[in-house]
Design an enzyme around this catalytic site. Structure first.
Site, PDB file in Angstrom:
ATOM      1  N   SER A   1      -1.721  53.268   4.721  1.00 60.24           N
ATOM      2  CA  SER A   1      -2.366  52.028   4.317  1.00 60.24           C
ATOM      3  C   SER A   1      -1.512  51.441   3.202  1.00 60.24           C
ATOM      4  O   SER A   1      -1.295  52.086   2.182  1.00 60.24           O
ATOM      5  CB  SER A   1      -3.780  52.316   3.818  1.00 60.24           C
ATOM      6  OG  SER A   1      -4.345  51.124   3.332  1.00 60.24           O
TER       7      SER A   1
ATOM      8  N   HIS B   1     -15.180   8.135  -4.978  1.00 63.10           N
ATOM      9  CA  HIS B   1     -14.138   9.087  -5.354  1.00 63.10           C
ATOM     10  C   HIS B   1     -14.708  10.495  -5.503  1.00 63.10           C
ATOM     11  O   HIS B   1     -14.187  11.460  -4.946  1.00 63.10           O
ATOM     12  CB  HIS B   1     -13.502   8.633  -6.673  1.00 63.10           C
ATOM     13  CG  HIS B   1     -12.444   9.558  -7.171  1.00 63.10           C
ATOM     14  ND1 HIS B   1     -12.694  10.520  -8.119  1.00 63.10           N
ATOM     15  CD2 HIS B   1     -11.144   9.700  -6.821  1.00 63.10           C
ATOM     16  CE1 HIS B   1     -11.598  11.204  -8.353  1.00 63.10           C
ATOM     17  NE2 HIS B   1     -10.630  10.723  -7.568  1.00 63.10           N
TER      18      HIS B   1
ATOM     19  N   ASN C   1      -0.692  45.681  -3.619  1.00 64.12           N
ATOM     20  CA  ASN C   1      -0.684  45.271  -5.026  1.00 64.12           C
ATOM     21  C   ASN C   1       0.369  46.065  -5.782  1.00 64.12           C
ATOM     22  O   ASN C   1       1.242  45.513  -6.448  1.00 64.12           O
ATOM     23  CB  ASN C   1      -2.043  45.501  -5.682  1.00 64.12           C
ATOM     24  CG  ASN C   1      -3.139  44.688  -5.024  1.00 64.12           C
ATOM     25  OD1 ASN C   1      -2.857  43.758  -4.272  1.00 64.12           O
ATOM     26  ND2 ASN C   1      -4.374  45.043  -5.286  1.00 64.12           N
ATOM     27  N   ASP C   2       0.280  47.392  -5.670  1.00 61.29           N
ATOM     28  CA  ASP C   2       1.272  48.231  -6.351  1.00 61.29           C
ATOM     29  C   ASP C   2       2.650  48.118  -5.699  1.00 61.29           C
ATOM     30  O   ASP C   2       3.668  48.156  -6.378  1.00 61.29           O
ATOM     31  CB  ASP C   2       0.818  49.694  -6.350  1.00 61.29           C
ATOM     32  CG  ASP C   2       0.027  50.019  -7.619  1.00 61.29           C
ATOM     33  OD1 ASP C   2       0.306  49.388  -8.649  1.00 61.29           O
ATOM     34  OD2 ASP C   2      -0.857  50.894  -7.562  1.00 61.29           O
TER      35      ASP C   2
ATOM     36  N   ARG D   1     -10.172  56.763  -0.711  1.00 66.41           N
ATOM     37  CA  ARG D   1      -9.009  57.110  -1.510  1.00 66.41           C
ATOM     38  C   ARG D   1      -9.417  58.093  -2.601  1.00 66.41           C
ATOM     39  O   ARG D   1     -10.409  57.892  -3.299  1.00 66.41           O
ATOM     40  CB  ARG D   1      -8.424  55.850  -2.154  1.00 66.41           C
ATOM     41  CG  ARG D   1      -7.225  56.166  -3.035  1.00 66.41           C
ATOM     42  CD  ARG D   1      -6.637  54.917  -3.622  1.00 66.41           C
ATOM     43  NE  ARG D   1      -7.504  54.354  -4.655  1.00 66.41           N
ATOM     44  CZ  ARG D   1      -7.205  53.245  -5.320  1.00 66.41           C
ATOM     45  NH1 ARG D   1      -6.109  52.572  -5.044  1.00 66.41           N
ATOM     46  NH2 ARG D   1      -8.020  52.778  -6.248  1.00 66.41           N
TER      47      ARG D   1
ATOM     48  N   GLY E   1      -6.803   7.951  -3.497  1.00 73.96           N
ATOM     49  CA  GLY E   1      -6.944   7.346  -4.815  1.00 73.96           C
ATOM     50  C   GLY E   1      -5.890   7.750  -5.827  1.00 73.96           C
ATOM     51  O   GLY E   1      -5.944   7.350  -6.979  1.00 73.96           O
TER      52      GLY E   1
ATOM     53  N   ARG F   1       0.828  -1.216   0.000  1.00 74.24           N
ATOM     54  CA  ARG F   1       0.000   0.000   0.000  1.00 74.24           C
ATOM     55  C   ARG F   1       0.857   1.260   0.000  1.00 74.24           C
ATOM     56  O   ARG F   1       1.800   1.376   0.758  1.00 74.24           O
ATOM     57  CB  ARG F   1      -0.890   0.031   1.240  1.00 74.24           C
ATOM     58  CG  ARG F   1      -1.474  -1.296   1.613  1.00 74.24           C
ATOM     59  CD  ARG F   1      -2.168  -1.273   2.961  1.00 74.24           C
ATOM     60  NE  ARG F   1      -3.320  -0.392   2.999  1.00 74.24           N
ATOM     61  CZ  ARG F   1      -3.967  -0.100   4.112  1.00 74.24           C
ATOM     62  NH1 ARG F   1      -3.557  -0.580   5.281  1.00 74.24           N
ATOM     63  NH2 ARG F   1      -4.995   0.716   4.074  1.00 74.24           N
TER      64      ARG F   1
ATOM     65  N   GLY G   1      -0.703  49.716   0.106  1.00 79.69           N
ATOM     66  CA  GLY G   1      -1.343  49.208  -1.114  1.00 79.69           C
ATOM     67  C   GLY G   1      -0.408  48.157  -1.662  1.00 79.69           C
ATOM     68  O   GLY G   1       0.442  48.434  -2.500  1.00 79.69           O
TER      69      GLY G   1
HETATM   70  P1  ADP Z   1      -6.003   3.975  -0.489  1.00 77.77           P
HETATM   71  O1  ADP Z   1      -4.957   4.814   0.108  1.00 77.77           O
HETATM   72  O2  ADP Z   1      -6.267   4.250  -1.914  1.00 77.77           O
HETATM   73  O3  ADP Z   1      -7.235   3.910   0.373  1.00 77.77           O
HETATM   74  P2  ADP Z   1      -5.217   1.498   0.658  1.00 77.77           P
HETATM   75  O4  ADP Z   1      -3.770   1.222   0.795  1.00 77.77           O
HETATM   76  O5  ADP Z   1      -5.895   1.974   1.882  1.00 77.77           O
HETATM   77  O6  ADP Z   1      -5.426   2.502  -0.525  1.00 77.77           O
HETATM   78  O7  ADP Z   1      -5.854   0.169   0.144  1.00 77.77           O
HETATM   79  C1  ADP Z   1      -6.941   0.024  -0.738  1.00 77.77           C
HETATM   80  C2  ADP Z   1      -8.005  -0.896  -0.154  1.00 77.77           C
HETATM   81  O8  ADP Z   1      -7.495  -2.167   0.170  1.00 77.77           O
HETATM   82  C3  ADP Z   1      -8.572  -0.336   1.128  1.00 77.77           C
HETATM   83  O9  ADP Z   1      -9.950  -0.476   1.128  1.00 77.77           O
HETATM   84  C4  ADP Z   1      -7.970  -1.174   2.192  1.00 77.77           C
HETATM   85  O10 ADP Z   1      -8.815  -1.284   3.289  1.00 77.77           O
HETATM   86  C5  ADP Z   1      -7.772  -2.508   1.499  1.00 77.77           C
HETATM   87  N1  ADP Z   1      -6.620  -3.195   2.092  1.00 77.77           N
HETATM   88  C6  ADP Z   1      -5.373  -2.706   2.174  1.00 77.77           C
HETATM   89  N2  ADP Z   1      -4.563  -3.556   2.848  1.00 77.77           N
HETATM   90  C7  ADP Z   1      -5.334  -4.599   3.192  1.00 77.77           C
HETATM   91  C8  ADP Z   1      -5.077  -5.799   3.931  1.00 77.77           C
HETATM   92  N3  ADP Z   1      -3.886  -6.046   4.444  1.00 77.77           N
HETATM   93  N4  ADP Z   1      -6.092  -6.637   4.101  1.00 77.77           N
HETATM   94  C9  ADP Z   1      -7.297  -6.364   3.581  1.00 77.77           C
HETATM   95  N5  ADP Z   1      -7.617  -5.277   2.894  1.00 77.77           N
HETATM   96  C10 ADP Z   1      -6.641  -4.384   2.697  1.00 77.77           C
HETATM   97 MG    MG Z   2      -7.178   3.614   2.259  1.00 77.61          MG
HETATM   98 MG    MG Z   3      -2.463  51.492  -6.247  1.00 72.49          MG
END
Ligand code: ADP
Ligand code: MG
Ligand code: MG
Length: 954
Positions: A830, A494, A834-835, A685, A105, A96, A832
């Site tokens: 004051s 997402h 920007n200028d 001003r 994501g 991970r 200014g």
């Molecule tokens: P993100 O940062 O995109 O959430 P993750 O590293 O958390 O990615 O992992 C993606 C998915 O996989 C998550 O839903 C996480 O819970 C699941 N996951 C990650 N590691 C494990 C694990 N060791 N066992 C079961 N599920 C896992």
């Molecule tokens: Mg995660």
């Molecule tokens: Mg000015």
């Protein structure tokens, strides 16, 4: 020897939550959770230092890494009682990503690493003879691994829809069709086995490489791919938008797999300790899926179910689902696994007490046993930010100061923006309802892909991006859109997560909406909408409407009011507003402005017929000036003087008539503003822009002016020509106009004073713009004082019933450098900025766009100095001028009225150098109030009492 791998699990960990720089957020928090006794599958974290090394060394690892990984791996094997690659009881890993800051994501994760032709049967056998689980896991491994490691990390960029992942998904869809099933879970073990064989063939055919069948090869492939994903396209785009440095690198977490897909006593889910949209915590807020692995929840493949019963009921009501159907088809975790639910709810409380902030968690249940897979500080909307901070302070989890510090000032922007006008919303045509994924209201033209959203927005249109579901590739378009609509996906999809992070209105999972990308249209309830049609979204209720809906200003009470009260309690810096109209002034006062720091008078010259009067003045101004000079030169030659006087008569009459016409109009403007301010001070001003800005530059306009003025077009053109300047920013403008045409200054001063005499409580402050030399100011001040004296005499007043401050804008470096002299005459400064930035850095405000982007990218300036005050240069001028000025005149009032006055980092600087107030646009007033409070609290905490002004002045 540097340590590259940190172990966690089995009740202890080598890392802690404070080690995010080294272990990334995910790794540091997995360690922390292990520490406080939560059930975390064991694993180890490879540090961000290894990532940085990997990037610099072109894909090579530090020498000792292999040995350290082997040792950490062995520790996991011991804890789990399984061995990696063991044919009978194999241990599997997830690999991970996890950077210092979460980038949801944006980077990669591969699950089920270690499944090979030798271990599949062993996994099935050791998991209670669950062949389905093993083949399902293998199918997922092939999908993720071929996509992430074999395609993306290898630098392959197939055209859309041709990537390995979509090809594999295609194969799965085909199989589902053949078996006449809808859900993945309906496929049997044999189905999945067949599918895996198809997958392996496809991988070999498309990527021209066999799918690796060796556990170690898989593991290192996964690790390398995660490191590479740091420099993946969408990760880079995301960091650019979020302002995350590119040299942080990501850590890699290698963690023992647990299986949420091992039957109906298994599940996986995500949850928040409080509602990330509203901040409420009446029930446990989150979603889960039975018999699934983690990625399924976020991917929006199946509709997730609510964790708590109450949440589930609310959801069903929103979706028009009857209670009976809900109970049968979409029961909550509280109902399906009450014992695990209670355990999870306990962990929720424990995490909040421990972290003292709202957490976003991931969990998996394997055959009735709960595992925690992630916790992090949850992203939230501005409304939730405020509510959670206020609630936590009330609950005693944090103190008042902490509550003030918790709310990012910039986020308030979301709360200050309009919401739908209730009556108009009621009348609008409701198309359908989705999930209220991110609150706020949005009206815009619908488009169906991210590129179109970006293109249309860059043309100045407001767009709403509608997608079946969004993916990280859409990030640019989501950023450009006013609101986001998706047909699929839950509250943690997402689209929902990203929209909340961006503070953007989002309606997700509107299942009745059918989007057709090919024809750029969508249908909902039999109604068809094409690209460019107007739609409206209410992100707080999930409603989707056809057409546009009127909006109005938001409510500023409740938790928002509490946070603002707290901010006012702790800040020292005053906050004023820049406003040119009574309406703006009213809005600003409602937002808490303590006065006006800048009223620009030039806008007033454009309204209605005023421009005609003013153009008449411009037409003769130079003639008047020249003839007057001649008159003076004529001196004691009466003959010559008489001749000049005769020539002067007509133009002077026109000049004076124009001034006389303008005077009452300006006076009315000021009366309106003074009234709106109800006794608060107002810095006005004097006229600032060069005169040519008031003349028409196109033929049609010049013709019209010629008709109005009754002079030939030729003459108008000649005048425009004559007033043209090579460098108008440094030309005949600001106080230079008043020096050449003192009557204009006198007229404006008269309008201000007479208006103030009419409105009780008015507190005028007259500001002379663009001085570089104290003499410029003293000449203008003389004109103003003479005017005041004249009014006083004419009205037979002993003195004016109010105090008039006369001061100046500091916007030319020379004025800053000679501020001690300037303060002999000025009663206030004051800045200014920007200028001052333009002239201090030597960047043309109008042309800097061409290169400033590069300057920031190259790190010459850390931020665009027009947006964030350049502390090291322009800031130094501000600091120095303030000290110099106060040395001469200790009572000197000092503020800032540039764009920077509403930018949190710049506000902090203004606090640090001891300014009296900042002034910003009305909608930024609350932001400035909060930023000022945070600066004061941090300042105190750093034990450096505010430098010069212990008491706040307004
Ligand atoms: P993100 O940062 O995109 O959430 P993750 O590293 O958390 O990615 O992992 C993606 C998915 O996989 C998550 O839903 C996480 O819970 C699941 N996951 C990650 N590691 C494990 C694990 N060791 N066992 C079961 N599920 C896992
Ligand atoms: Mg995660
Ligand atoms: Mg000015």
């Amino acid at each position: 020897m540097a340590k590259y791998a940190y172990s966690f699990g089995g009740g202890t960990a080598e890392g802690r939550t404070g080690m995010k720089e080294l272990l990334g957020g995910k790794g540091a928090n997995l360690a922390e959770m292990a520490h406080i006794g939560l059930p975390v599958p064991p694993g180890f974290t490879i540090t961000t230092e290894v990532c940085i090394h990997f990037m610099r060394a072109g894909g090579k690892y530090p020498a000792d890494l292999t040995r350290q990984v082997r040792r950490a791996l062995a520790r996991v094997e011991t804890l789990m009682g399984r061995k990696f690659g063991d044919p009978r009881e194999p241990l599997l890993f997830s690999v991970r990503s996890g950077a210092r800051k979460s980038m949801p994501g944006m980077m990669e994760t591969v699950l089920n690493i270690g499944l090979t032709s030798k271990t599949i049967d062993g996994l099935a056998a050791s998991m209670g003879n669950n062949a389905r689980l093993a083949w399902d896991a293998y199918r997922r491994l092939i999908t993720m691994y071929s996509d992430v490691v074999m395609e993306k990390a290898a630098g392959l960029e197939p055209p859309e829809g041709k990537g390995i992942r979509s090809r594999l998904e295609h194969a799965m869809d085909a199989l589902k069709k053949k078996r006449r099933v809808k859900l993945d879970t309906q496929l049997t073990a044999d189905d999945l086995k067949t599918l895996c064989m198809t997958y392996r063939k496809l991988v070999k055919k498309v990527l021209r490489k066999p799918f690796p069948d060796d556990p170690m090869e898989q593991l290192w492939g996964g690790i390398g791919a995660v490191f590479q994903s740091w420099n993946g396209k969408r990760a880079v785009t995301y960091r650019n938008i979020e302002g995350i440095p590119h040299d942080w690198g990501t850590a890699v977490n290698v963690q023992a797999m647990v299986f949420g897909n091992s039957g109906n006593d298994s599940a996986t889910g995500v949850a928040f300790t409080r509602d990330p949209a509203t901040g409420e915590h009446q029930y446990f807020y989150g979603e889960y899926l039975l018999n699934a692995q983690g990625e399924d929840v976020v991917a929006g493949i199946r509709t997730p179910q609510e964790i708590s019963k109450q949440g589930s009921r609310d959801w069903a009501r929103n979706q028009n689902i009857a209670e009976k159907t809900r109970r049968e088809l979409y029961p909550s975790l509280e109902e399906t696994m009450p014992r695990v639910f209670r355990q999870l709810d306990g962990i929720r409380r424990k995490l909040e007490r421990h972290y003292r902030d709202m957490q976003d968690i991931e969990f998996t249940i394997e055959r009735g046993t709960l595992y925690m897979l992630q916790t992090r500080t949850g992203k939230r909307t501005a409304a939730a930010h405020v509510k959670i901070a206020v609630d936590m302070a009330e609950e005693g989890l944090i103190d008042e100061r902490e509550a003030v510090l918790r709310v990012p000032p910039g986020a308030l922007d979301q709360l200050l923006h309009p919401v739908f006008d209730a009556a108009s919303e009621k009348k609008a045509e409701l198309l359908t309802r989705g999930l209220p994924a991110s609150p706020g209201a949005a009206t815009g033209q619908v488009v169906f892909n991210a590129d179109a959203a970006e293109a249309w927005a860059s043309e100045g249109r407001t767009v709403i991006l509608a997608r079946i579901e969004t993916s990280p590739e859409d990030i640019g378009g989501m950023n450009a859109a006013r609101g986001i609509l998706t047909a699929r996906g839950g509250m943690t999809s997402h689209a929902a997560v990203v929209a909340r992070g961006m503070g953007k209105c989002c309606v997700a999972g509107a299942g009745e909406v059918v989007i057709d990308y090919a024809s750029h249209s969508m249908t909902v309830g039999g109604r068809k909408l094409k690209r460019g049609d107007w739609i409206s979204l209410n992100g707080s209720t999930g409603a989707l409407y056809a057409g546009r809906i009127a909006t109005h200003d938001p409510q500023l009470t409740g938790p928002f009011g509490t946070i603002m009260d707290l901010a006012d309690k702790y800040r020292r810096l005053g906050v004023r507003t820049n406003a040119d109209t009574p309406h703006d002034a009213e809005v600003a006062v409602r937002f808490g402005a303590e006065g006006i720091g800048l009223t620009r008078t030039e806008h007033m010259f454009f309204e209605g017929d005023r421009i005609i009067s003013f153009r008449r003045l411009i037409l003769v101004a130079e003639t008047v000036k020249t003839l007057r000079d001649e008159l003076k030169a004529a001196g004691d030659n009466p003959e010559a003087a008489k001749k000049v006087r005769k020539k002067l008569a007509a133009p002077l009459k026109q000049y004076n008539r124009a001034l006389a016409e303008l005077l009452p109009l300006q006076q009315k403007d000021f009366e309106g503003i003074f009234r709106a301010l109800k006794g608060r001070p107002c810095t006005i001003r004097l006229l600032d822009p060069p005169l040519h800005e008031f003349l028409p530059h196109d033929d049609a306009g010049q013709k019209e002016m010629s008709r109005q003025m009754d002079v030939p077009v030729k003459e108008i053109k000649a005048l425009v020509e004559k007033l043209h300047e090579f460098n108008p920013m440094l030309g005949h403008r600001g106080c230079r106009l008043g020096i050449t045409y003192p009557e204009v200054t006198a007229m404006q001063a008269r309008a201000i004073i007479q208006a103030a005499l009419k409105v009780k409580g008015a507190r005028p402050e007259i500001m002379v713009p663009l001085i570089g030399h104290v003499r410029e100011l003293s000449l203008q001040k003389d004109v103003i004082l003479e005017t005041i004296e004249d009014i006083r005499k004419k009205r037979r007043l002993k003195k004016l019933p109010f105090k008039v401050l006369i001061g100046t804008m500091i916007e030319i470096p020379r004025a800053a450098v000679t501020a001690d002299e300037v303060a002999e005459v000025a009663e206030f400064f004051s800045f200014g900025t920007n200028d001052l930035t333009q002239m201090g850095c030597g960047f043309s405000r109008d042309d800097a766009g061409k290169f400033l982007g590069d300057y920031v990218r190259l790190g010459i300036y850390e931020k665009d100095p027009f947006q964030v005050l350049d502390r090291g240069g322009v800031g130094k001028l501000v600091d120095m001028a303030t000290r110099l000025g106060r040395r001469t005149r200790p009572t000197l009032k000092v503020g800032i009225c540039g764009e920077h006055g509403g930018e949190p980092a710049s506000v902090e600087f203004c606090h640090m150098v001891g300014l009296d107030y900042v002034s910003c646009s009305p909608y930024r007033v609350p932001i400035a109030r909060l930023a000022a409070a945070q600066a004061a609290i941090r300042d105190k905490a750093a034990k450096k009492p505010a430098r010069r002004r212990p008491k706040r002045r307004k």
